[in-house]
Design an enzyme around this catalytic site. Structure first.
Site, PDB file in Angstrom:
ATOM      1  N   GLU A  87       5.912 -10.528 -39.544  1.00 67.43           N
ATOM      2  CA  GLU A  87       7.121 -10.928 -38.828  1.00 67.43           C
ATOM      3  C   GLU A  87       7.882 -12.008 -39.583  1.00 67.43           C
ATOM      4  O   GLU A  87       8.948 -12.433 -39.181  1.00 67.43           O
ATOM      5  CB  GLU A  87       6.782 -11.388 -37.409  1.00 67.43           C
ATOM      6  CG  GLU A  87       5.647 -12.386 -37.342  1.00 67.43           C
ATOM      7  CD  GLU A  87       5.071 -12.548 -35.936  1.00 67.43           C
ATOM      8  OE1 GLU A  87       5.786 -12.335 -34.952  1.00 67.43           O
ATOM      9  OE2 GLU A  87       3.877 -12.913 -35.842  1.00 67.43           O
ATOM     10  N   ASP A 119      10.728 -10.798 -34.200  1.00 66.46           N
ATOM     11  CA  ASP A 119      10.764 -11.985 -35.053  1.00 66.46           C
ATOM     12  C   ASP A 119      11.197 -11.661 -36.475  1.00 66.46           C
ATOM     13  O   ASP A 119      11.913 -12.436 -37.094  1.00 66.46           O
ATOM     14  CB  ASP A 119       9.399 -12.683 -35.059  1.00 66.46           C
ATOM     15  CG  ASP A 119       9.254 -13.632 -33.875  1.00 66.46           C
ATOM     16  OD1 ASP A 119      10.281 -14.235 -33.490  1.00 66.46           O
ATOM     17  OD2 ASP A 119       8.143 -13.776 -33.342  1.00 66.46           O
ATOM     18  N   CYS A 147       5.119  -3.223 -33.506  1.00 69.02           N
ATOM     19  CA  CYS A 147       4.963  -3.551 -32.095  1.00 69.02           C
ATOM     20  C   CYS A 147       6.160  -4.320 -31.531  1.00 69.02           C
ATOM     21  O   CYS A 147       6.060  -4.950 -30.500  1.00 69.02           O
ATOM     22  CB  CYS A 147       3.669  -4.336 -31.871  1.00 69.02           C
ATOM     23  SG  CYS A 147       3.593  -5.850 -32.831  1.00 69.02           S
ATOM     24  N   HIS A 194       0.828  -1.211   0.000  1.00 64.12           N
ATOM     25  CA  HIS A 194       0.000   0.000   0.000  1.00 64.12           C
ATOM     26  C   HIS A 194       0.857   1.253   0.000  1.00 64.12           C
ATOM     27  O   HIS A 194       0.606   2.203  -0.709  1.00 64.12           O
ATOM     28  CB  HIS A 194      -0.854   0.046   1.275  1.00 64.12           C
ATOM     29  CG  HIS A 194      -2.138  -0.687   1.142  1.00 64.12           C
ATOM     30  ND1 HIS A 194      -2.772  -0.866  -0.061  1.00 64.12           N
ATOM     31  CD2 HIS A 194      -2.922  -1.275   2.066  1.00 64.12           C
ATOM     32  CE1 HIS A 194      -3.887  -1.536   0.138  1.00 64.12           C
ATOM     33  NE2 HIS A 194      -4.010  -1.813   1.420  1.00 64.12           N
TER      34      HIS A 194
END
Lengths: 577, 86
Positions: A434, A458, A505, A192
């Site tokens: 990719e 990739d 991305c 917290h």
């Protein structure tokens, strides 16, 4: 004093502070076992103490809501609820009556019972709830005893608070005019106090261990909550070093904060979209905090991993719906299951492949296992009614794969409609680029996809034929190599001719060397880790799209990665100087 | 008495917020509500006791409800286990 080693800890809320230490005394009152003559009188004392604790907590809650927002003040609603918890409160009452002990003792014993159970839990989040029980029972205890609840709200000079631990109410009541940061012995990023420190934007290092307890009151402390270190009584050199670091950090932070809710626009007025990649619902807070305009990649693998059976359609639907609702109309690109390669799922019992990265992964797997794929598509379609969903298929090599995936999606859409489920009228559907084959033949896909998203991790691995898990060939990870840049250009040109958009991305989209080139090549959407969004927005604001269009053309004709990087750096320097 | 078993969907398990939602709803019913996880049974109207169950994603949780409005309580509370909470 000789140079001392800094105390390492967890950087829970970033920032750098240089100030005197204020040492918070730990309060631990243990009542003695004492019998009480009149249980009814003890119960009345208990009720009065609970009523006072309730009034106090209401005030803290309202104050916290005004200072840090209602959602963070929810912690105190939880505390108020504890005051009504039947097992806690009735437990105390029962002990009073049955054992004939004082209210103090009954309270202590009952609360301690819960604290011990919670502290022994496997789950860190639950272990930390012990702090709530301590905080609340301590508050009732101080009213029973008639001594004021120890509070840090009386601090009246600039300082770093040093404590064993801070309760939520301690943290919420810190006077930020004076308290510039804190360091605690225990705690984690999800305590917290750590969460509150981030909402209060006050630097904090937690979990720094016992060394913290040796810090004297009044000692000069450097709280480095960027690296997670505390320097006590620093040398003059160290102090000078940190004064410079602090100035640079604070300036940078102020600049980035100004960009948070702004659109991403280049110096010459060209608009692009900055999105964030996420791996689970836990990443949403960072996405919103960093002003991302969209989610450019939601990896759904986490839903399938770390468990012993497939997630149900309903479970997936709830997750996707939650993300879409939180993004409140901003685009969310969800990628369908991408397992295989380095991501295995033991419960599917897939055969070992000798070249998993070239094997049956992602869409190849999904198309063969419709029992896995169709429920995901259904969950996505149903979720589409709750926001701006875009669906993306990974690892597409040839057109037939894309068409097969699209057909399954259309079939599930028709079925859902027949069942009367709500599905968005139009869902943008695209593919990840990719595999070099898809990049080279992007024009053959461009007609019937809505978008492309280039997955560079990739794409680089497959273009360079270099396993990204193999360190000996890691030198071939060259995002700015002309071969990669040319593929990116082919994809963008193919999309533009068909009037479609292109995102990216992979890691490359957030790389400060690649960003100017990608802007020049005409990339529409950049999706990166949330922490990179604001720095990227600032960088793009300093770049001219037109100039980088020409620079990118030049880079495409260069002989290698090093030359491109050197060229980009030169161009950036010549502009900034 | 009626009882039914549910699978917990929330990635972070049934921690503070979902527990709070559950307990608030449970407290509005007059019937007795017990929650059982991994053999441990607690009062579903106590958030503190609910937390001590340490309910994680994928756990099979049984609701045991007895008394007035037990069917309504089951319908209101059971689905909470299958939802995603913050």
């Amino acid at each position: 004093m000789t140079t001392k080693q800094p105390i390492p800890g967890i950087a829970a809320s970033p920032g750098i502070v240089i100030a005197k230490a204020y040492v918070a005394e730990a309060e631990s009152f243990v009542p003695e076992l004492a019998s009480a003559a009149n249980p009814a009188a003890e119960e009345a004392r208990l009720d009065a103490a609970i009523a006072k604790a309730r009034a106090e907590l209401e005030a803290i809650k309202n104050d916290a809501a005004a200072r840090i927002g209602a959602d963070k003040a929810e912690i105190f609603e939880g505390h108020l609820l504890l005051l009504e918890d039947p097992d806690l409160i009735d437990g105390i009452r029962e002990k009073l009556t049955s054992d004939g002990v004082t209210a103090e003792y009954a309270l202590y014993e009952t609360a301690q019972g819960f604290i011990e159970v919670l502290q022994s839990m496997d789950n860190e989040l639950l272990r930390e709830r012990a702090v709530d029980v301590k905080d609340v029972s301590g508050r009732i205890m101080s009213h029973l005893r008639g001594v004021p609840h120890a509070s840090l709200s009386s601090i009246a000079e600039p300082c770093v608070v040093v404590a064993r631990d801070l309760t939520p109410s301690d943290t919420a009541q810190l006077d930020l005019a004076y308290v510039q940061g804190f360091v605690t012995e225990i705690g984690s990023r999800t305590s917290h106090s750590a969460i509150m420190a981030r909402s209060l934007e006050i630097p904090a290092v937690v979990g720094a261990g016992e060394a913290v307890l040796a810090i004297r009151a009044g000692a000069t402390v450097i709280l480095d909550a960027v690296e997670g270190r505390v320097h006590v009584d620093p040398s003059p050199e160290r102090l000078a070093e940190y004064e410079a670091k602090k100035a640079a950090y604070d300036k940078n932070k102020a600049e980035l904060a100004l960009l948070k809710d702004r659109p991403t626009v280049s110096k010459d007025g060209h608009r692009v979209e900055l999105a964030a990649n996420i791996g689970s619902v836990k990443d949403l807070e960072k996405v919103l905090d960093n002003g991302a305009e969209a989610i450019g990649l939601f990896r759904t693998e986490f839903l399938y991993m770390g468990r012993s059976s497939l997630p149900t359609e309903e479970e997936q639907y709830q997750t996707y719906k939650h993300v879409l609702e939180k993004m409140n109309g901003k685009p969310v690109v969800i990628r369908t299951i991408d397992i295989g390669g380095d991501k295995e799922l033991p419960y599917l019992g897939l055969p070992k492949e000798s070249n998993p990265f070239l094997g049956e992964r992602a869409l190849r797997f999904a198309l063969r296992r419709e029992d896995v794929f169709r429920p995901q598509l259904r969950a996505l379609l149903r979720a589409s009614a709750h926001g701006n969903l875009k669906i993306m298929f990974p690892m597409v090599a040839v057109r037939e794969e894309w068409l097969a995936a699209k057909r399954l999606l259309d079939e599930e859409r028709e079925k859902l409609k027949a069942e009367g489920a709500k599905v968005a009228d139009r869902i943008e559907t695209g593919i990840m680029i990719e595999i070099p084959a898809a990049a080279i033949a992007a024009d053959t896909f461009a007609k019937d996809v809505d978008f492309f998203s280039i997955g560079t991790n990739d794409l680089i691995q497959y273009t360079m034929a270099a396993d990204r898990m193999n360190e000996t060939v890691s030198y071939l990870y060259q995002p700015c190599h002309p071969s990669i840049l040319r593929l990116v250009q082919m994809v963008i040109q193919a999309a533009e001719r068909a009037g479609k958009w292109v995102g990216m991305c992979g890691e490359m989209a957030g790389d400060e060397t690649a960003i100017p080139l990608l802007l020049g090549l005409g990339l529409h959407e950049f999706s990166m880790s949330a922490g990179s969004v604001l720095p990227a927005r600032r960088q793009i604001a300093s770049l001219s799209r037109e100039e980088w269009k020409a620079h990118a053309e030049q880079a495409l004709r260069m002989s290698g990665h090093a030359e491109v990087k050197e060229f980009v750096q030169q161009q950036r320097r010549s502009v900034t100087v | 008495m009626i009882s039914q078993t549910f699978t917990v969907a929330n990635p972070q398990g049934f921690h503070v917020r979902p527990t709070k939602t559950f307990v608030e709803k449970a407290s509005a019913f007059p019937c007795k509500i017990n929650v059982i996880n991994k053999g441990k049974k607690v009062n579903g109207k106590s958030s503190l006791s609910m937390l001590t169950l340490g309910i994680a994603q994928g756990d099979e949780v049984t609701l045991e409800i007895d008394g007035e409005q037990e069917q309504e309580a089951m319908e209101a509370l059971g689905p909470l286990f299958g939802q995603i909470h913050e």
